[in-house]
Design a protein around this motif. Structure first.
Motif, mmCIF file in Angstrom:
data_model
loop_
_atom_site.group_PDB
_atom_site.id
_atom_site.type_symbol
_atom_site.label_atom_id
_atom_site.label_comp_id
_atom_site.label_asym_id
_atom_site.label_seq_id
_atom_site.Cartn_x
_atom_site.Cartn_y
_atom_site.Cartn_z
ATOM 1 N N ASN A 1 -11.116 4.421 -0.031
ATOM 2 C CA ASN A 1 -9.594 4.638 1.245
ATOM 3 C C ASN A 1 -8.798 5.209 0.469
ATOM 4 O O ASN A 1 -8.083 5.813 0.464
ATOM 5 N N TYR A 2 -8.503 4.304 -1.168
ATOM 6 C CA TYR A 2 -7.740 4.941 -1.834
ATOM 7 C C TYR A 2 -8.582 4.676 -2.971
ATOM 8 O O TYR A 2 -9.214 3.850 -3.845
ATOM 9 N N ASP A 3 -7.354 5.725 -4.273
ATOM 10 C CA ASP A 3 -8.353 5.797 -5.522
ATOM 11 C C ASP A 3 -6.866 4.905 -6.360
ATOM 12 O O ASP A 3 -5.818 5.678 -6.146
ATOM 13 N N VAL A 4 -7.232 3.988 -6.886
ATOM 14 C CA VAL A 4 -6.081 3.231 -7.803
ATOM 15 C C VAL A 4 -5.555 4.267 -8.290
ATOM 16 O O VAL A 4 -4.443 4.246 -9.006
ATOM 17 N N THR B 1 0.749 -1.440 -0.166
ATOM 18 C CA THR B 1 0.016 0.131 -0.523
ATOM 19 C C THR B 1 0.988 1.257 -0.148
ATOM 20 O O THR B 1 2.284 1.371 0.856
ATOM 21 N N TRP C 1 -6.061 -2.905 -0.529
ATOM 22 C CA TRP C 1 -7.000 -1.410 -0.040
ATOM 23 C C TRP C 1 -8.000 -0.778 -1.290
ATOM 24 O O TRP C 1 -8.017 -0.364 -1.091
ATOM 25 N N GLY C 2 -6.867 -1.103 -2.642
ATOM 26 C CA GLY C 2 -6.635 -0.354 -4.006
ATOM 27 C C GLY C 2 -8.070 -0.350 -4.199
ATOM 28 O O GLY C 2 -8.674 0.624 -4.735
ATOM 29 N N VAL D 1 -2.858 6.775 -7.353
ATOM 30 C CA VAL D 1 -1.670 5.764 -6.822
ATOM 31 C C VAL D 1 -0.757 5.707 -8.251
ATOM 32 O O VAL D 1 -0.256 5.802 -7.737
ATOM 33 N N HIS E 1 -2.089 -3.458 -5.328
ATOM 34 C CA HIS E 1 -2.369 -2.348 -3.799
ATOM 35 C C HIS E 1 -3.421 -2.663 -3.319
ATOM 36 O O HIS E 1 -4.447 -2.798 -3.261
ATOM 37 N N SER F 1 -12.317 3.953 -9.684
ATOM 38 C CA SER F 1 -12.336 3.567 -8.548
ATOM 39 C C SER F 1 -13.268 3.998 -8.054
ATOM 40 O O SER F 1 -14.880 4.663 -8.445
ATOM 41 N N ALA G 1 -5.308 -2.791 -8.775
ATOM 42 C CA ALA G 1 -5.998 -2.203 -7.138
ATOM 43 C C ALA G 1 -6.219 -3.967 -6.750
ATOM 44 O O ALA G 1 -6.907 -4.673 -6.978
#
Length: 390
Positions: A300-303, A236, A295-296, A306, A293, A364, A329
């Motif tokens: 919480n994340y925008d792959v 991550t 948690w992609g 990233v 990645h 995402s 992701a």
């Protein structure tokens, strides 16, 4: 099995044992005719380390849930409505529903659930919730929370409701000293069997386990030879650092990667905690073919973001996975059985598109992508029918 210890409880219907030191527990084991020796035909016991034998006199209606795997298990067993708390509910609940969107009639109503870990676990909190069961490892409480002793754990089990959980099975980490002699490690599906025993849903567990075995067998029988498998980093992206996890080590946190047998690009990098921190230099030395990645797929994340950060970083842009557009992701380490089915399919396609079909990519914020029926690695309708009781 060991001897069941019972406590007098005037306020709650559920009776739990304390810690049965040295017990050789079997996941999801229910004794005899389910009476637990109490003479009440509706009572039953569930055995799990480090709790020992836990006796119930009815199926729990209110479940204190921390990590997402237990909420996913409750949904899979037709008891999602019993969940009254959830770690990071907006992230966890929305992620669960991203998978459930592909299962007809399956959903999880997480709105309004409180995060029981937000301010730490306290006895006052547990007394206020008055839960029929606590899906939380008491060893987790003793190793992460201040001002808890084993006597406090037993007090909650006696006066509120029993504990069921195995946090340290995630990466087979060391339990609290109080449980060093009684702790055992479980796979994801062994944990699920135990939760199924709590809810008395053995048939649903068996039916879903059969789907899993079919999926795993299909994947393992179609894997390419070792020299044709990619090198993979499961990380991550943080602020100048990668939070790293191994692919093939023991523990249910690796339940969607270990069956795929890819080469862990960070296999020789060691860390002492549940996860490690590696810098760009270490990542460049490893230079993985694929970056999963973690948690992609969560909110919480925008792959896409990233990938952009890596592309715009002097060292990150040199990574083979970045150059070849193989930063993808990945899912959640806190996965229950339904999530595990989807995450196995997702990761198989991401790592081995020639064997299992191209991964269509993940946008995402969207649901798990639509995959044509002929390219699905497990039967969605079969799973939906099991969960909904159709």
């Amino acid at each position: 099995m060991g001897t069941t210890r019972q406590f007098d409880r005037s306020r709650r219907a559920f009776v739990a044992t304390g810690i049965a030191a040295g017990s050789a527990a079997l996941a999801g084991c229910i004794t005899g005719d389910g009476s637990g020796g109490s003479g009440d035909e509706d009572s039953y016991t569930v055995t799990m380390a480090p709790m020992g034998e836990v006796e119930f006199d009815g199926v729990p209606e209110d479940a204190f849930v921390t990590f997402t795997q237990y909420a996913d298990m409750a949904v899979a067993l037709g008891h999602g409505d019993a969940v009254t708390t959830l770690f990071a509910p907006e992230m966890s609940g929305s992620t669960m529903n991203k998978f459930y969107d592909r299962l007809e009639g399956v959903s999880f109503d997480w709105a309004g659930l409180e995060n029981p870990l937000e301010d730490g676990v306290t006895k006052e909190e547990l007394y206020n919730y008055e839960s029929d069961v606590h899906f939380l490892d008491p060893s987790y409480v003793l190793t992460t929370q201040d001002d808890w002793a084993q006597s406090d754990v037993e007090e909650i089990a006696e006066t509120v409701g029993p504990w069921i959980g195995s946090y340290h099975s995630g990466v087979q980490s060391e339990p609290a000293e109080a449980y060093a002699d009684s702790y055992e490690y479980y796979t994801l599906w062994e944990l699920f069997e135990t939760v199924a025993a709590v809810f008395r849903e053995a048939q649903r567990y068996e039916d879903l386990a059969a789907v899993y075995e079919d999926l795993r067998s299909h994947i393992e029988s179609n894997l390419p030879s070792g020299d044709e498998r990619p090198t993979v980093a499961r990380v991550t992206l943080g602020d100048g650092v990668f939070y790293a996890y191994h692919l093939n080590t023991s523990g249910f946190w690796q339940a969607e990667t270990r069956p795929l047998g890819a080469h862990d690009a960070l296999a020789d990098v060691e860390w002492s905690g549940d996860w490690g921190e590696v810098d760009y230099e270490t990542m460049l030395d490893a230079d993985p073919d694929v970056i999963l990645h973690l948690w992609g797929i969560t909110s919480n994340y925008d792959v896409e973001g990233v990938r952009e950060r890596l592309e715009n970083h002097a060292a990150g842009s040199e990574l083979a996975a970045v150059r070849n557009d193989r930063v993808v992701a990945s899912g959640m380490r806190y996965q229950g059985p339904i999530m595990n089915l989807f995450q196995l399919e997702m990761t198989a396609k991401q790592l081995y598109p020639e064997q299992f079909g191209e991964w269509p990519g993940y946008e995402s914020g969207a649901s798990y992508p639509e995959i044509p029926e002929g390219e699905q690695l497990f039967d969605r309708q079969r799973v939906a029918d099991i969960v909904t009781g159709a």
